[in-house]
Write a protein that holds these residues in place. Structure first.
Motif, PDB file in Angstrom:
ATOM      1  N   GLU A  34      -1.738  -6.382  -4.186  1.00 60.37           N
ATOM      2  CA  GLU A  34      -1.048  -7.524  -3.575  1.00 60.37           C
ATOM      3  C   GLU A  34      -1.937  -8.267  -2.586  1.00 60.37           C
ATOM      4  N   HIS A  35      -2.714  -7.505  -1.815  1.00 61.03           N
ATOM      5  CA  HIS A  35      -3.452  -8.107  -0.705  1.00 61.03           C
ATOM      6  C   HIS A  35      -4.965  -8.170  -0.932  1.00 61.03           C
ATOM      7  N   GLY A  36      -5.427  -7.644  -2.057  1.00 64.64           N
ATOM      8  CA  GLY A  36      -6.846  -7.701  -2.377  1.00 64.64           C
ATOM      9  C   GLY A  36      -7.722  -6.956  -1.382  1.00 64.64           C
ATOM     10  N   VAL A  37      -7.244  -5.781  -0.961  1.00 61.69           N
ATOM     11  CA  VAL A  37      -7.988  -4.983   0.021  1.00 61.69           C
ATOM     12  C   VAL A  37      -8.256  -3.590  -0.544  1.00 61.69           C
ATOM     13  N   SER A  38      -9.042  -2.810   0.178  1.00 55.62           N
ATOM     14  CA  SER A  38      -9.370  -1.450  -0.251  1.00 55.62           C
ATOM     15  C   SER A  38      -8.300  -0.465   0.210  1.00 55.62           C
ATOM     16  N   ALA A  39      -8.341   0.733  -0.361  1.00 53.75           N
ATOM     17  CA  ALA A  39      -7.410   1.794   0.031  1.00 53.75           C
ATOM     18  C   ALA A  39      -7.600   2.144   1.509  1.00 53.75           C
ATOM     19  N   THR A  40      -8.824   2.071   1.990  1.00 54.62           N
ATOM     20  CA  THR A  40      -9.111   2.371   3.398  1.00 54.62           C
ATOM     21  C   THR A  40      -8.379   1.388   4.311  1.00 54.62           C
ATOM     22  N   VAL A  41      -8.377   0.115   3.930  1.00 52.89           N
ATOM     23  CA  VAL A  41      -7.685  -0.915   4.718  1.00 52.89           C
ATOM     24  C   VAL A  41      -6.180  -0.621   4.730  1.00 52.89           C
ATOM     25  N   VAL A  42      -5.623  -0.274   3.574  1.00 52.61           N
ATOM     26  CA  VAL A  42      -4.193   0.041   3.490  1.00 52.61           C
ATOM     27  C   VAL A  42      -3.873   1.240   4.375  1.00 52.61           C
ATOM     28  N   ARG A  43      -4.668   2.303   4.276  1.00 51.26           N
ATOM     29  CA  ARG A  43      -4.424   3.511   5.078  1.00 51.26           C
ATOM     30  C   ARG A  43      -4.478   3.211   6.573  1.00 51.26           C
ATOM     31  N   GLN A  44      -5.458   2.411   6.999  1.00 52.69           N
ATOM     32  CA  GLN A  44      -5.587   2.072   8.415  1.00 52.69           C
ATOM     33  C   GLN A  44      -4.363   1.287   8.896  1.00 52.69           C
ATOM     34  N   ALA A  45      -3.906   0.329   8.086  1.00 52.01           N
ATOM     35  CA  ALA A  45      -2.727  -0.474   8.454  1.00 52.01           C
ATOM     36  C   ALA A  45      -1.494   0.428   8.583  1.00 52.01           C
ATOM     37  N   ILE A  46      -1.309   1.337   7.630  1.00 51.38           N
ATOM     38  CA  ILE A  46      -0.156   2.241   7.658  1.00 51.38           C
ATOM     39  C   ILE A  46      -0.242   3.164   8.870  1.00 51.38           C
ATOM     40  N   LEU A  47      -1.435   3.662   9.165  1.00 51.69           N
ATOM     41  CA  LEU A  47      -1.628   4.542  10.315  1.00 51.69           C
ATOM     42  C   LEU A  47      -1.223   3.843  11.610  1.00 51.69           C
ATOM     43  N   VAL A  48      -1.652   2.607  11.772  1.00 51.57           N
ATOM     44  CA  VAL A  48      -1.310   1.835  12.970  1.00 51.57           C
ATOM     45  C   VAL A  48       0.204   1.629  13.053  1.00 51.57           C
ATOM     46  N   LEU A  49       0.823   1.275  11.931  1.00 50.08           N
ATOM     47  CA  LEU A  49       2.273   1.068  11.918  1.00 50.08           C
ATOM     48  C   LEU A  49       3.029   2.364  12.224  1.00 50.08           C
ATOM     49  N   GLN A  50       2.485   3.501  11.780  1.00 48.89           N
ATOM     50  CA  GLN A  50       3.106   4.793  12.096  1.00 48.89           C
ATOM     51  C   GLN A  50       3.009   5.066  13.597  1.00 48.89           C
ATOM     52  N   MET A  51       1.850   4.814  14.172  1.00 54.63           N
ATOM     53  CA  MET A  51       1.659   5.058  15.604  1.00 54.63           C
ATOM     54  C   MET A  51       2.554   4.155  16.446  1.00 54.63           C
ATOM     55  N   GLN A  52       2.840   2.959  15.937  1.00 56.82           N
ATOM     56  CA  GLN A  52       3.692   2.007  16.654  1.00 56.82           C
ATOM     57  C   GLN A  52       5.177   2.254  16.402  1.00 56.82           C
ATOM     58  N   GLY A  53       5.488   3.192  15.494  1.00 60.33           N
ATOM     59  CA  GLY A  53       6.873   3.538  15.224  1.00 60.33           C
ATOM     60  C   GLY A  53       7.577   2.654  14.214  1.00 60.33           C
ATOM     61  N   TRP A  54       6.831   1.828  13.486  1.00 60.55           N
ATOM     62  CA  TRP A  54       7.440   0.938  12.484  1.00 60.55           C
ATOM     63  C   TRP A  54       7.748   1.665  11.182  1.00 60.55           C
ATOM     64  N   VAL A  55       6.907   2.637  10.824  1.00 59.93           N
ATOM     65  CA  VAL A  55       7.088   3.363   9.571  1.00 59.93           C
ATOM     66  C   VAL A  55       6.885   4.854   9.798  1.00 59.93           C
ATOM     67  N   GLU A  56       7.392   5.647   8.844  1.00 63.80           N
ATOM     68  CA  GLU A  56       7.237   7.098   8.876  1.00 63.80           C
ATOM     69  C   GLU A  56       6.733   7.563   7.520  1.00 63.80           C
ATOM     70  N   GLY A  57       5.720   8.403   7.544  1.00 65.35           N
ATOM     71  CA  GLY A  57       5.208   8.957   6.301  1.00 65.35           C
ATOM     72  C   GLY A  57       5.888  10.277   5.988  1.00 65.35           C
ATOM     73  N   VAL A  58       6.243  10.474   4.725  1.00 65.86           N
ATOM     74  CA  VAL A  58       6.797  11.742   4.265  1.00 65.86           C
ATOM     75  C   VAL A  58       5.797  12.292   3.260  1.00 65.86           C
ATOM     76  N   HIS A  59       5.147  13.388   3.621  1.00 63.63           N
ATOM     77  CA  HIS A  59       4.057  13.927   2.811  1.00 63.63           C
ATOM     78  C   HIS A  59       4.493  14.140   1.367  1.00 63.63           C
ATOM     79  N   GLY A  60       3.723  13.576   0.452  1.00 70.18           N
ATOM     80  CA  GLY A  60       3.983  13.741  -0.969  1.00 70.18           C
ATOM     81  C   GLY A  60       5.108  12.870  -1.507  1.00 70.18           C
ATOM     82  N   VAL A  61       5.737  12.083  -0.634  1.00 72.57           N
ATOM     83  CA  VAL A  61       6.858  11.250  -1.069  1.00 72.57           C
ATOM     84  C   VAL A  61       6.533   9.772  -0.903  1.00 72.57           C
TER      85      VAL A  61
END
Length: 75
Positions: A38-65
């Motif tokens: 969708e955004h034409g970026v690498s997996a590293t960019v996606v992971r970093q964005a998700i990590l930041v959003l998790q730290m800010q409390g916007w999203v929660e990761g569920v391992h393996g889900v």
């Protein structure tokens, strides 16, 4: 002024989708592969964005889900 990092742009985009109600609490975020396409970026960019959003409390990761929109406190 330097351009904003790609991961920061992606995090902003996802945050805006949550704030607008397009993504509601409990909704699963698109997969890393989908976000990459969708955004034409690498997996590293996606992971970093998700990590930041998790730290800010916007999203929660569920391992393996997946990554889900977090419940936001009122106010």
């Amino acid at each position: 002024m330097p351009a904003k990092a790609k991961w920061a742009q992606l995090a902003d985009n996802i945050r805006e989708r949550i704030e607008s109600g397009e993504l509601a609490p409990g909704d699963k975020l698109p997969s890393t592969a989908q976000l990459k396409l969708e955004h034409g970026v690498s997996a590293t960019v996606v992971r970093q964005a998700i990590l930041v959003l998790q730290m800010q409390g916007w999203v929660e990761g569920v391992h393996g889900v997946g990554v889900f929109v977090a419940e936001r406190p009122a106010g």
